[in-house]
Design a protein around this motif. Structure first.
Motif, PDB file in Angstrom:
ATOM      1  N   ASP A 122       0.817  -1.218   0.000  1.00  0.00           N
ATOM      2  CA  ASP A 122       0.000   0.000   0.000  1.00  0.00           C
ATOM      3  C   ASP A 122       0.846   1.260   0.000  1.00  0.00           C
ATOM      4  O   ASP A 122       0.301   2.371  -0.115  1.00  0.00           O
ATOM      5  N   ILE A 123       2.158   1.127   0.159  1.00  0.00           N
ATOM      6  CA  ILE A 123       3.056   2.279   0.210  1.00  0.00           C
ATOM      7  C   ILE A 123       3.936   2.294  -1.045  1.00  0.00           C
ATOM      8  O   ILE A 123       3.810   1.436  -1.908  1.00  0.00           O
ATOM      9  N   HIS A 124       4.790   3.293  -1.132  1.00  0.00           N
ATOM     10  CA  HIS A 124       5.745   3.441  -2.242  1.00  0.00           C
ATOM     11  C   HIS A 124       5.065   3.686  -3.582  1.00  0.00           C
ATOM     12  O   HIS A 124       5.495   3.186  -4.621  1.00  0.00           O
ATOM     13  N   GLU A 125       4.005   4.466  -3.580  1.00  0.00           N
ATOM     14  CA  GLU A 125       3.356   4.816  -4.846  1.00  0.00           C
ATOM     15  C   GLU A 125       4.301   5.653  -5.696  1.00  0.00           C
ATOM     16  O   GLU A 125       4.933   6.595  -5.223  1.00  0.00           O
ATOM     17  N   GLY A 126       4.415   5.300  -6.968  1.00  0.00           N
ATOM     18  CA  GLY A 126       5.280   6.024  -7.887  1.00  0.00           C
ATOM     19  C   GLY A 126       6.757   5.687  -7.749  1.00  0.00           C
ATOM     20  O   GLY A 126       7.596   6.350  -8.356  1.00  0.00           O
ATOM     21  N   LYS A 127       7.083   4.664  -6.969  1.00  0.00           N
ATOM     22  CA  LYS A 127       8.481   4.269  -6.775  1.00  0.00           C
ATOM     23  C   LYS A 127       8.667   2.827  -7.239  1.00  0.00           C
ATOM     24  O   LYS A 127       7.717   2.057  -7.286  1.00  0.00           O
ATOM     25  N   SER A 128       9.894   2.457  -7.558  1.00  0.00           N
ATOM     26  CA  SER A 128      10.196   1.098  -7.987  1.00  0.00           C
ATOM     27  C   SER A 128      11.498   0.639  -7.350  1.00  0.00           C
ATOM     28  O   SER A 128      12.262   1.440  -6.797  1.00  0.00           O
ATOM     29  N   PHE A 129      11.758  -0.672  -7.438  1.00  0.00           N
ATOM     30  CA  PHE A 129      12.904  -1.258  -6.754  1.00  0.00           C
ATOM     31  C   PHE A 129      13.710  -2.137  -7.716  1.00  0.00           C
ATOM     32  O   PHE A 129      13.147  -2.789  -8.588  1.00  0.00           O
ATOM     33  N   SER A 130      15.020  -2.148  -7.479  1.00  0.00           N
ATOM     34  CA  SER A 130      15.922  -3.022  -8.224  1.00  0.00           C
ATOM     35  C   SER A 130      16.856  -3.702  -7.232  1.00  0.00           C
ATOM     36  O   SER A 130      17.241  -3.109  -6.221  1.00  0.00           O
ATOM     37  N   THR A 131      17.238  -4.938  -7.533  1.00  0.00           N
ATOM     38  CA  THR A 131      18.166  -5.650  -6.668  1.00  0.00           C
ATOM     39  C   THR A 131      18.862  -6.758  -7.441  1.00  0.00           C
ATOM     40  O   THR A 131      18.384  -7.198  -8.496  1.00  0.00           O
ATOM     41  N   HIS A 132      19.983  -7.193  -6.898  1.00  0.00           N
ATOM     42  CA  HIS A 132      20.702  -8.326  -7.464  1.00  0.00           C
ATOM     43  C   HIS A 132      21.198  -9.185  -6.304  1.00  0.00           C
ATOM     44  O   HIS A 132      21.923  -8.708  -5.423  1.00  0.00           O
ATOM     45  N   VAL A 133      20.799 -10.462  -6.274  1.00  0.00           N
ATOM     46  CA  VAL A 133      21.116 -11.371  -5.177  1.00  0.00           C
ATOM     47  C   VAL A 133      21.749 -12.631  -5.747  1.00  0.00           C
ATOM     48  O   VAL A 133      21.253 -13.186  -6.734  1.00  0.00           O
ATOM     49  N   THR A 134      22.838 -13.072  -5.128  1.00  0.00           N
ATOM     50  CA  THR A 134      23.446 -14.351  -5.495  1.00  0.00           C
ATOM     51  C   THR A 134      23.613 -15.199  -4.244  1.00  0.00           C
ATOM     52  O   THR A 134      23.833 -14.675  -3.148  1.00  0.00           O
ATOM     53  N   ALA A 135      23.506 -16.505  -4.417  1.00  0.00           N
ATOM     54  CA  ALA A 135      23.653 -17.429  -3.289  1.00  0.00           C
ATOM     55  C   ALA A 135      24.421 -18.657  -3.741  1.00  0.00           C
ATOM     56  O   ALA A 135      24.184 -19.181  -4.833  1.00  0.00           O
ATOM     57  N   SER A 136      25.340 -19.101  -2.888  1.00  0.00           N
ATOM     58  CA  SER A 136      26.089 -20.329  -3.133  1.00  0.00           C
ATOM     59  C   SER A 136      26.108 -21.113  -1.829  1.00  0.00           C
ATOM     60  O   SER A 136      26.762 -20.708  -0.859  1.00  0.00           O
ATOM     61  N   LEU A 137      25.379 -22.234  -1.794  1.00  0.00           N
ATOM     62  CA  LEU A 137      25.169 -22.976  -0.555  1.00  0.00           C
ATOM     63  C   LEU A 137      25.351 -24.472  -0.796  1.00  0.00           C
ATOM     64  O   LEU A 137      25.197 -24.953  -1.929  1.00  0.00           O
TER      65      LEU A 137
END
Length: 286
Positions: free
Chosen positions: A49-64
């Motif tokens: 319901d929040i962050h109107e007009g905003k966007s997000f970017s991310t980069h995640v790596t995992a080695s397990l």
């Protein structure tokens, strides 16, 4: 065998790519994961319901590697998490999680805003149930419903919080800290022992200032003990501080900021709370 999977979704509200690999050709299975998100608009997708007009970017790596979640060893790295907004974007870089098993099991998180260390002999699969069982033992009304069972967990956790800007930017909570805050916790299922210490030297919330927050909790036998202390500057001190920072239209320069009052001064306020409770707590027992 070696298994690979790729999912790539591109739409009007952003793009998300996921690559995964599972390798069971070794004695201990290995997992590789990569997630990349570009300009994802969570509000437009009706996910928040929040962050109107905003966007997000991310980069995640995992080695397990490991047979199950309780035996996982490896690293998870969040290279960046960006909130795109008008003006300057908010970016968090290099959030790193490390997990080690079995010699001395520990989980760590390092970042620019907080460092976390958890050590001991514990199982992720039963840790939440153990915490709920401890709560039910002393405050049954908070954990009703199913029967929560303790596991065999023994762990210590320490958290060093450098800043809490992520709460401001991601959850839009108007809170900040002026100095480093610390959290220490211990959990021993076998002895039904738990402790929690929280110390925040300076907390600012929605324009107000609390100069000290000190919370300590102990569970001993069938009794839980809580000690809490809050200290804050009086309204007169806050008014003088604001005038010193802002100045007035007739002054050529802002007034000098008043000296911090401290706990002994009549211009500060504090409150103490000592509380004991439990199933078989005897208030007359010393």
């Amino acid at each position: 065998e070696l298994y690979n999977a790729t999912i790539d979704v591109d739409g009007p509200y952003g793009r998300m790519m996921l690559r995964a690999q599972y390798d069971d050709t070794h004695l201990i299975p290995k997992y590789e994961l990569e997630v990349k998100v570009d300009s994802l608009d969570l509000h437009a997708m009706n996910l928040v319901d929040i962050h109107e007009g905003k966007s997000f970017s991310t980069h995640v790596t995992a080695s397990l590697k490991g047979h199950d979640i309780d035996q996982m060893t490896g690293k998870v790295i969040i290279d960046y998490l960006t909130k795109h907004q008008e003006g300057e974007d908010y970016v968090m870089n290099d959030i790193i999680f490390n997990s080690h098993y079995p010699d001395s099991k520990f989980l760590t998180m390092g970042s620019e805003f907080a460092d976390v260390t958890v050590r001991g002999n514990f199982a992720y699969s039963t840790l939440l149930s153990s915490l709920q069982a401890h709560l039910h033992e002393y405050l049954p009304s908070l954990c009703t419903g199913e029967n929560h069972r303790m596991g065999n967990n023994l762990c210590q956790a320490s958290v060093s919080i450098k800043n809490i800007r992520p709460l401001q930017e991601l959850l839009l909570i108007p809170v900040s800290i002026g100095q480093q805050a610390t959290i220490k916790a211990e959990l021993y299922d076998h002895n039904k022992w738990a402790s929690l210490d929280i110390e925040v030297p300076q907390l600012n919330y929605d324009g107000g200032s609390i100069t000290n927050v000190d919370l300590r909790l102990r569970t001993i036998s069938d009794t839980a003990k809580v000690y809490a202390r809050l200290a804050w500057a009086s309204s007169e001190y806050q008014r003088c501080r604001k005038e010193a920072m802002v100045g007035t239209t007739v002054d050529a320069a802002p007034k000098a900021e008043p000296k911090h009052p401290g706990f002994e001064s009549t211009t500060s306020r504090f409150a103490n709370l000592n509380l004991q409770f439990g199933r078989n707590y005897d208030p007359d027992h010393k």
